[in-house]
Design an enzyme around this catalytic site. Structure first.
Site, PDB file in Angstrom:
ATOM      1  N   ASP A 227       0.815  -1.218   0.000  1.00  0.00           N
ATOM      2  CA  ASP A 227       0.000   0.000   0.000  1.00  0.00           C
ATOM      3  C   ASP A 227       0.846   1.265   0.000  1.00  0.00           C
ATOM      4  OD1 ASP A 227       0.759  -0.927   2.578  1.00  0.00           O
ATOM      5  OD2 ASP A 227      -0.636   0.444   3.530  1.00  0.00           O
TER       6      ASP A 227
ATOM      7  N   GLU B   7      -0.431  -2.110   5.249  1.00  0.00           N
ATOM      8  CA  GLU B   7       0.443  -1.974   6.425  1.00  0.00           C
ATOM      9  C   GLU B   7       0.244  -0.625   7.106  1.00  0.00           C
ATOM     10  OE1 GLU B   7       3.559  -0.569   8.832  1.00  0.00           O
ATOM     11  OE2 GLU B   7       3.386   0.142   6.769  1.00  0.00           O
TER      12      GLU B   7
END
Length: 392
Positions: free
Chosen positions: A81, A139
């Protein structure tokens, strides 16, 4: 495998990793929104010929490379991400998504893990047992993607698990890690103070929520310095405060502030939460207000297994890296869930190159990755794997 052979192998995938990273950097996606990133990873895994399974409820992918010889089950994690940051780099591969960029190196992590997948698939004689590759979403945003992967059983049966994280202020060729805690418990707090409003000329009629909130913010700073063992590291930081609108003659009936609590031990974590209640209760009693506290436990502390990390350091040094044993920092990382489940090691790997002007820290608009660092990271992962199964 000898070091020269390992370096040659890592170099074979340099151009492909750079291409992966360029594509991913130009098309970043926020946590839990990694649809196109996941599709790109799946397409590449299918091209390479690596079987994979999908996580339920998010865009996570777990790929497995199986060797022809018995051995250990070793895991490697890469997060996928990006962050809500407007990129400030003037580069051909600049983010094409306004307000979103890979400012934490996750594009590089994913590119390197794809490189590892291809290297091990094309050289299965190196694989003793299985290698599980975790392409993890989210994350950057609690509850994160790691816990879901672990809860769904994808880490079951692993003997060891590893994760590398790029660090821009550290030069390519240098690795920073430690044995034991390397990152902290990362919790968040939201405090709402309820009072009674009044005209600013009549403060005696008010229970001033703004004043009570300000006093609480100041008082909370004493928790670490006066109630915690000075040998325990911790942080209580208030980062946002809001009360009222743009008025000059109204005492406010409500104040809200947000912050973070960082600790390493479960005891310090519990103690600080208790003391926050104590402080808020006392302040509100003085000012005639009440409070609500939302204490959200975030990622647990990242704690490297001592034996695995000691062996990892030896493997990294054998591979030619300069390894620094670093002090723990108070950042947070959901790789902690993997380490709570399986012995392993988390390490920072340098991606900086001051000669090229690449030295910005993560989570900043100028963060970038030295292309040499991709090959360096793949060499490191190959060395870690070879050391784990006894072939390097």
């Amino acid at each position: 495998m000898e070091l020269d052979e390992l370096k040659k192998l890592a170099g074979q995938y340099r151009d492909k990793m750079i291409a992966h990273r360029v594509h991913l950097h130009m098309h970043p996606e926020l946590p839990f929104c990694e649809k196109n990133t996941s599709a790109y990873v799946k397409k590449e895994l299918e091209r390479i010929g690596v079987p994979y399974v999908l996580c339920e409820g998010n865009y996570g992918i777990v790929a497995t490379v199986t060797g022809g010889k018995p051995g250990k089950n070793i895991g490697f994690r890469a997060d996928m991400d990006a962050l809500e940051i407007q990129e400030a780099n003037d580069v051909p591969y600049c983010s094409q998504v306004p307000g979103v960029m890979h400012a934490c190196g996750h594009d590089g992590h994913t590119a390197v893990l794809l490189g590892l997948a291809e290297a091990l698939t094309e050289h299965k004689e190196l694989v003793h047992g299985t290698v599980r590759l975790f392409f993890q979403p989210a994350e950057e945003l609690a509850p994160g993607g790691a816990k879901s992967m672990v809860d769904q059983g994808f880490a079951d049966g692993l003997d060891e698990v590893y994760a590398l994280h790029f660090q821009g202020e550290t030069e390519t060729g240098t690795i920073r890690t430690t044995t034991g805690a390397i990152m902290a418990n990362a919790d968040s707090i939201t405090v709402t103070i309820h009072g009674r409003g009044a005209h600013a000329a009549d403060p005696n009629l008010a229970a001033d929520a703004l004043l009570a909130g300000a006093a609480a913010v100041c008082a909370l700073q004493n928790i670490v310095s006066r109630f915690l063992n000075p040998l325990d590291s911790a942080v209580v930081s208030i980062c946002t405060f809001h009360s009222g609108e743009k008025v000059y003659n109204v005492l406010q009936d409500k104040a809200v502030f947000l912050g973070t609590v960082r600790t390493f031990s479960a005891e310090a974590r519990a103690s600080i939460e208790e003391k926050i209640h104590t402080v808020l209760k006392g302040v509100c009693e003085i000012y005639g207000t009440t409070y609500e506290l939302e204490y959200e436990k975030g990622y647990p502390a990242v704690i490297n297994d001592r034996q695995v990390s000691e062996q990892a350091v030896k493997a990294m040094e054998k591979a030619g890296f300069h390894v620094e044993i670093c002090r723990p920092d108070l950042g947070g990382e959901d790789f902690a869930y993997f380490l709570n489940h399986t012995p392993g090691c988390f390490a920072y790997i340098g991606c900086g190159n001051r000669d090229r002007g690449i030295c910005a820290s993560v989570h900043t608009p100028k963060f970038d990755i030295d292309e040499d660092a991709l090959e360096s990271a793949l060499l490191c992962e190959l060395a870690l794997y070879g050391n784990a199964v006894g072939t390097f």
